[in-house]
Design a protein around this motif. Structure first.
Motif, PDB file in Angstrom:
ATOM      1  N   ASP A 140       0.859  -1.188   0.000  1.00  0.00           N
ATOM      2  CA  ASP A 140       0.000   0.000   0.000  1.00  0.00           C
ATOM      3  C   ASP A 140       0.893   1.235   0.000  1.00  0.00           C
ATOM      4  O   ASP A 140       1.349   1.696   1.046  1.00  0.00           O
ATOM      5  N   VAL A 141       1.178   1.767  -1.196  1.00  0.00           N
ATOM      6  CA  VAL A 141       2.045   2.936  -1.348  1.00  0.00           C
ATOM      7  C   VAL A 141       1.282   3.966  -2.174  1.00  0.00           C
ATOM      8  O   VAL A 141       0.978   3.736  -3.348  1.00  0.00           O
ATOM      9  N   ASP A 142       0.974   5.106  -1.570  1.00  0.00           N
ATOM     10  CA  ASP A 142       0.127   6.109  -2.221  1.00  0.00           C
ATOM     11  C   ASP A 142       0.724   6.642  -3.515  1.00  0.00           C
ATOM     12  O   ASP A 142      -0.011   6.969  -4.443  1.00  0.00           O
ATOM     13  N   ARG A 143       2.065   6.722  -3.606  1.00  0.00           N
ATOM     14  CA  ARG A 143       2.672   7.385  -4.770  1.00  0.00           C
ATOM     15  C   ARG A 143       2.747   6.491  -6.011  1.00  0.00           C
ATOM     16  O   ARG A 143       3.258   6.917  -7.051  1.00  0.00           O
ATOM     17  N   ILE A 144       2.229   5.253  -5.929  1.00  0.00           N
ATOM     18  CA  ILE A 144       2.199   4.404  -7.126  1.00  0.00           C
ATOM     19  C   ILE A 144       1.131   4.949  -8.074  1.00  0.00           C
ATOM     20  O   ILE A 144      -0.059   4.838  -7.820  1.00  0.00           O
ATOM     21  N   SER A 145       1.579   5.541  -9.166  1.00  0.00           N
ATOM     22  CA  SER A 145       0.654   6.136 -10.133  1.00  0.00           C
ATOM     23  C   SER A 145       0.336   5.185 -11.279  1.00  0.00           C
ATOM     24  O   SER A 145      -0.693   5.336 -11.940  1.00  0.00           O
ATOM     25  N   HIS A 146       1.233   4.202 -11.533  1.00  0.00           N
ATOM     26  CA  HIS A 146       1.060   3.290 -12.660  1.00  0.00           C
ATOM     27  C   HIS A 146       1.255   1.835 -12.229  1.00  0.00           C
ATOM     28  O   HIS A 146       2.139   1.545 -11.419  1.00  0.00           O
ATOM     29  N   VAL A 147       0.427   0.961 -12.784  1.00  0.00           N
ATOM     30  CA  VAL A 147       0.622  -0.487 -12.667  1.00  0.00           C
ATOM     31  C   VAL A 147       0.730  -1.036 -14.080  1.00  0.00           C
ATOM     32  O   VAL A 147      -0.139  -0.773 -14.923  1.00  0.00           O
ATOM     33  N   VAL A 148       1.799  -1.784 -14.347  1.00  0.00           N
ATOM     34  CA  VAL A 148       1.992  -2.400 -15.657  1.00  0.00           C
ATOM     35  C   VAL A 148       1.917  -3.920 -15.498  1.00  0.00           C
ATOM     36  O   VAL A 148       2.673  -4.499 -14.712  1.00  0.00           O
ATOM     37  N   ASN A 149       1.005  -4.543 -16.197  1.00  0.00           N
ATOM     38  CA  ASN A 149       0.915  -6.006 -16.246  1.00  0.00           C
ATOM     39  C   ASN A 149       1.827  -6.476 -17.375  1.00  0.00           C
ATOM     40  O   ASN A 149       1.389  -6.660 -18.508  1.00  0.00           O
ATOM     41  N   TYR A 150       3.114  -6.634 -17.078  1.00  0.00           N
ATOM     42  CA  TYR A 150       4.100  -7.066 -18.075  1.00  0.00           C
ATOM     43  C   TYR A 150       3.757  -8.468 -18.566  1.00  0.00           C
ATOM     44  O   TYR A 150       3.854  -8.768 -19.744  1.00  0.00           O
ATOM     45  N   ASP A 151       3.365  -9.345 -17.622  1.00  0.00           N
ATOM     46  CA  ASP A 151       2.817 -10.671 -17.960  1.00  0.00           C
ATOM     47  C   ASP A 151       1.333 -10.648 -17.614  1.00  0.00           C
ATOM     48  O   ASP A 151       0.969 -10.366 -16.468  1.00  0.00           O
ATOM     49  N   ILE A 152       0.492 -10.939 -18.577  1.00  0.00           N
ATOM     50  CA  ILE A 152      -0.951 -10.890 -18.343  1.00  0.00           C
ATOM     51  C   ILE A 152      -1.357 -11.963 -17.328  1.00  0.00           C
ATOM     52  O   ILE A 152      -0.894 -13.102 -17.411  1.00  0.00           O
ATOM     53  N   PRO A 153      -2.174 -11.635 -16.328  1.00  0.00           N
ATOM     54  CA  PRO A 153      -2.604 -12.657 -15.361  1.00  0.00           C
ATOM     55  C   PRO A 153      -3.604 -13.614 -15.998  1.00  0.00           C
ATOM     56  O   PRO A 153      -4.338 -13.247 -16.917  1.00  0.00           O
ATOM     57  N   HIS A 154      -3.631 -14.844 -15.483  1.00  0.00           N
ATOM     58  CA  HIS A 154      -4.520 -15.854 -16.047  1.00  0.00           C
ATOM     59  C   HIS A 154      -5.905 -15.859 -15.398  1.00  0.00           C
ATOM     60  O   HIS A 154      -6.786 -16.604 -15.829  1.00  0.00           O
ATOM     61  N   ASP A 155      -6.097 -15.075 -14.335  1.00  0.00           N
ATOM     62  CA  ASP A 155      -7.422 -15.028 -13.726  1.00  0.00           C
ATOM     63  C   ASP A 155      -7.777 -13.581 -13.413  1.00  0.00           C
ATOM     64  O   ASP A 155      -6.909 -12.739 -13.181  1.00  0.00           O
ATOM     65  N   THR A 156      -9.060 -13.320 -13.417  1.00  0.00           N
ATOM     66  CA  THR A 156      -9.552 -11.951 -13.243  1.00  0.00           C
ATOM     67  C   THR A 156      -9.236 -11.402 -11.858  1.00  0.00           C
ATOM     68  O   THR A 156      -8.923 -10.216 -11.715  1.00  0.00           O
ATOM     69  N   GLU A 157      -9.335 -12.257 -10.834  1.00  0.00           N
ATOM     70  CA  GLU A 157      -9.052 -11.791  -9.475  1.00  0.00           C
ATOM     71  C   GLU A 157      -7.650 -11.191  -9.382  1.00  0.00           C
ATOM     72  O   GLU A 157      -7.452 -10.146  -8.765  1.00  0.00           O
ATOM     73  N   SER A 158      -6.669 -11.861  -9.987  1.00  0.00           N
ATOM     74  CA  SER A 158      -5.300 -11.356  -9.944  1.00  0.00           C
ATOM     75  C   SER A 158      -5.204  -9.988 -10.605  1.00  0.00           C
ATOM     76  O   SER A 158      -4.509  -9.098 -10.122  1.00  0.00           O
ATOM     77  N   TYR A 159      -5.918  -9.824 -11.730  1.00  0.00           N
ATOM     78  CA  TYR A 159      -5.898  -8.534 -12.414  1.00  0.00           C
ATOM     79  C   TYR A 159      -6.462  -7.432 -11.522  1.00  0.00           C
ATOM     80  O   TYR A 159      -5.880  -6.350 -11.404  1.00  0.00           O
ATOM     81  N   VAL A 160      -7.592  -7.730 -10.888  1.00  0.00           N
ATOM     82  CA  VAL A 160      -8.213  -6.735 -10.004  1.00  0.00           C
ATOM     83  C   VAL A 160      -7.285  -6.389  -8.845  1.00  0.00           C
ATOM     84  O   VAL A 160      -7.107  -5.223  -8.488  1.00  0.00           O
ATOM     85  N   HIS A 161      -6.677  -7.410  -8.243  1.00  0.00           N
ATOM     86  CA  HIS A 161      -5.766  -7.156  -7.122  1.00  0.00           C
ATOM     87  C   HIS A 161      -4.562  -6.336  -7.566  1.00  0.00           C
ATOM     88  O   HIS A 161      -4.101  -5.440  -6.860  1.00  0.00           O
ATOM     89  N   ARG A 162      -4.038  -6.649  -8.756  1.00  0.00           N
ATOM     90  CA  ARG A 162      -2.851  -5.936  -9.243  1.00  0.00           C
ATOM     91  C   ARG A 162      -3.130  -4.447  -9.428  1.00  0.00           C
ATOM     92  O   ARG A 162      -2.406  -3.606  -8.900  1.00  0.00           O
ATOM     93  N   ILE A 163      -4.158  -4.133 -10.216  1.00  0.00           N
ATOM     94  CA  ILE A 163      -4.365  -2.720 -10.525  1.00  0.00           C
ATOM     95  C   ILE A 163      -4.888  -1.964  -9.310  1.00  0.00           C
ATOM     96  O   ILE A 163      -4.864  -0.730  -9.282  1.00  0.00           O
ATOM     97  N   GLY A 164      -5.361  -2.696  -8.291  1.00  0.00           N
ATOM     98  CA  GLY A 164      -5.778  -2.035  -7.053  1.00  0.00           C
ATOM     99  C   GLY A 164      -4.629  -1.427  -6.275  1.00  0.00           C
ATOM    100  O   GLY A 164      -4.849  -0.735  -5.275  1.00  0.00           O
ATOM    101  N   ARG A 165      -3.386  -1.670  -6.721  1.00  0.00           N
ATOM    102  CA  ARG A 165      -2.229  -1.072  -6.061  1.00  0.00           C
ATOM    103  C   ARG A 165      -2.044   0.396  -6.427  1.00  0.00           C
ATOM    104  O   ARG A 165      -1.241   1.093  -5.834  1.00  0.00           O
ATOM    105  N   THR A 166      -2.770   0.883  -7.453  1.00  0.00           N
ATOM    106  CA  THR A 166      -2.730   2.297  -7.813  1.00  0.00           C
ATOM    107  C   THR A 166      -4.096   2.915  -7.547  1.00  0.00           C
ATOM    108  O   THR A 166      -5.047   2.237  -7.179  1.00  0.00           O
ATOM    109  N   GLY A 167      -4.198   4.233  -7.730  1.00  0.00           N
ATOM    110  CA  GLY A 167      -5.457   4.921  -7.472  1.00  0.00           C
ATOM    111  C   GLY A 167      -5.812   4.951  -6.001  1.00  0.00           C
ATOM    112  O   GLY A 167      -6.986   4.930  -5.628  1.00  0.00           O
ATOM    113  N   ARG A 168      -4.812   5.020  -5.126  1.00  0.00           N
ATOM    114  CA  ARG A 168      -5.045   5.013  -3.680  1.00  0.00           C
ATOM    115  C   ARG A 168      -5.368   6.416  -3.168  1.00  0.00           C
ATOM    116  O   ARG A 168      -4.980   7.420  -3.764  1.00  0.00           O
TER     117      ARG A 168
END
Length: 595
Positions: free
Chosen positions: A324-352
């Protein structure tokens, strides 16, 4: 069976601040101190719903995705009720993969940090038996293992489950998909009937329901509704790029996009280190975090990201949980996740903290179906973007060069260096512009300031499509000699003693062999399932220890007896006399024609 349905969250550290605290759940001070050390402030929904019934002694069925905090949900009650005496295991956690077994064992160790004398031991395929036997002889109160290796120890008599108080089936549906159902049921049957059982699964197929009814006593069922929606303040884009061009594409994005801090997600631990090193070589401030990095190093790296000393973090899904780091402005999925939950969790690291965020997804041509799955599940179409061109990158480099000059004009050291340059100009009679250019060359670390345009593609000559005769393979040679298209590794064909009549599927074969042999899914080539056996392409040079482990591996409860495939039996031709000799040496009687 009583049921309880709760909403999930997007990560382990996204806690429900309006719900109960850990202290409200009746957790003792030793474990509360460990939880505080880890950095959790309040329980996630599944923890708040699961810990009380487990503390009361009830069996529990938890329907939850990975990433909802379920490890702490069962580890904390077990540690509170465990009798940490003697050398016999009191708790057993079954996990489908070696990676999850290690992860769960590490979590137990963190939560037990203030409980003296408590020992946790992971046992899994791919690790030498010596290490595990030593750990079992010393005494392990909590054993976390994969089903195949647990069965091996039970057969050898090196694992005693007679004093077991707790049994956990983690990601039970995955274990069944990998062909471990018979192993799991055998382990359950070999444990005391008065043990407490917790079963966690993402889904509830009929086989899981059967295990629940047969081996759990009036369980409390807790369902965590998966979160598949994404925040509206996060802009989501995707770009089509081949695997070979990912690094070049990422470099262009980093040079042109304006970002404060970024987290880049990859699939494997090895990839985090490799990508971070390549980014540092290109002048970016990057570091890796993965499951192998020590906790103090992880905390130091995240501290640098928070303070601004570090701009880019390359991470796996597991390593980024709770980040949980507020200054994360970008999340890049360099390797696409194989399940939707992982995608949601990943991009949830930005927009804090009410900020806007940017999420970018790299999609290879063969991965378009995963993009469609993400869009369908999140009900949010992603916007396609074009990669920055060479001209875009070079224009940005010129702008940054000018910005650096402007910024340095305000430096307190400017008068000192102006005098030194003026003295140099008078002494050597060289124009100021040339001196400034020489200083810029000295400060620039690289061969070319401007990015070079990509070379024109070379037309390949037309291949001769005339059929060519292939040399016949000798039947006394093992099948193999091909190379893995992705890794270049030489492959050989191995035979295993399970096939269609055992109802195996390729996923079960890959899962069991990768788990017990310590292999990666990228090590596998072609798989052919025959009626009573299967052929699997694996690296030709497997270590003897790996071969021995795989010979003892079971799929659907059957020993696979892995061995090099020798191909079909050699075809033989016989004369009529030889055939008669093989058939008993007599000429068959000729039937008389009917009159």
């Amino acid at each position: 069976m009583s049921t309880n349905e709760v909403d999930s969250v997007s990560g382990d550290n996204d806690r429900d601040t309006d719900g109960p605290s850990f202290a409200d759940l009746g957790i003792d001070d030793r474990i509360l101190a460990a939880i505080a050390d880890v950095g959790y402030e309040s329980p996630s929904p599944i923890q708040a719903a699961t810990i009380p019934p487990l503390l009361s002694g009830a069996d529990v069925v938890g329907l939850a995705q990975t990433g909802t905090g379920k490890t702490a949900a069962f580890a904390i009650p077990i540690l509170m009720g465990l009798e940490a005496t003697g050398r016999t295991p009191r708790a057993l956690v079954l996990a489908p993969t070696r990676e999850l077994a290690i992860q769960v064992a590490e979590a137990f160790g963190r939560y037990a940090a203030h409980i003296p004398g408590l020992h946790v031991l992971p046992i899994y395929g791919g690790q030498s038996y010596g290490v595990q036997l030593s750990g079992l002889r010393r005494g392990a109160h909590v054993v976390v293992g994969t089903p195949g290796r647990v069965i091996d120890h039970l057969e050898k008599g090196t694992l005693d489950l007679s004093q077991l108080q707790y049994l956990v089936l983690d990601e039970a549906d995955e274990m069944l998909k990998m062909g471990f159902q018979e192993d799991v049921e055998r382990i359950l049957a070999d444990t005391p009937s008065d043990k407490q059982v917790a079963l966690f699964s993402a889904t509830m197929p009929a086989a899981i329901r059967k295990i629940s009814k047969q081996y759990l006593h009036d369980p409390v069922e807790i369902t965590v509704k998966a979160k598949t929606s994404t925040a509206t303040n996060i802009s989501q884009r995707w770009v089509l790029v081949s695997h070979q061009r990912k690094l070049d594409a990422l470099t262009r994005v980093l040079e042109v996009e304006s970002f404060e801090a970024m987290i880049i997600f990859v699939r494997t631990k090895q990839a985090t280190e490799e990508l971070a090193e390549k980014l540092r070589a290109r002048g970016f401030s990057a570091a890796a975090i993965n499951g192998d990095i020590a906790q103090n190093q992880r905390e130091r790296t995240i501290g640098q990201l928070k303070s601004g000393a570090l701009d880019i973090l390359v991470a796996t899904d597991v390593a980024a949980r709770g980040l949980d780091v507020d200054r994360i402005s970008h999340v890049v999925n360099y390797d696409i996740p194989h399940d939707t939950e992982s995608y949601v969790h990943r991009i949830g690291r930005t927009g804090r903290a009410g900020r806007s965020g940017e999420a970018l997804l790299f999609v290879a041509p063969r991965e378009r179906h995963l993009l469609k799955s993400i869009e369908r599940a999140t009900r949010h179409p992603l916007t396609e973007m074009q990669l920055p061109s060479v001209e875009d990158v070079n224009a940005q480099r010129v702008t940054k060069f000018g910005d650096a000059i402007t910024e340095n004009l305000t430096s307190a050291n400017l008068p000192l260096f102006r005098k030194l340059i003026e003295d140099y100009e008078r002494e050597h009679n060289i124009p100021l512009a040339d001196i400034a250019a020489a200083l810029a060359v000295g400060s620039y670390d690289g061969d070319n300031f401007f990015m070079e345009p990509e070379p024109e593609p070379v037309e390949r000559p037309q291949r001769d499509r005339t059929p060519r005769e292939r040399p016949a393979r000798r039947f006394d040679e093992p099948v193999g000699g091909s190379h893995h298209r992705a890794t270049g590794t030489e492959l050989a064909t191995y035979r295993i003693s399970v096939g269609k009549r055992h109802r195996v599927v390729p996923g079960a074969i890959v899962g069991a062999i990768a788990n017990e042999g310590g292999l990666r899914r990228s090590d596998f080539g072609h798989i052919s399932i025959r009626p009573d056996h299967s052929l699997v392409e694996l690296p030709a040079q497997l270590p003897e220890e790996t071969l021995e482990a795989l010979r003892r591996t079971r799929i659907s409860g059957v020993l696979i007896q892995l061995q090099l495939d020798q191909g079909p039996p050699q075809q033989r031709t016989f004369s009529r006399g030889q055939r008669r000799e093989r058939e008993g040496g007599k000429r068959p009687e000729r039937r008389k024609p009917r009159s």
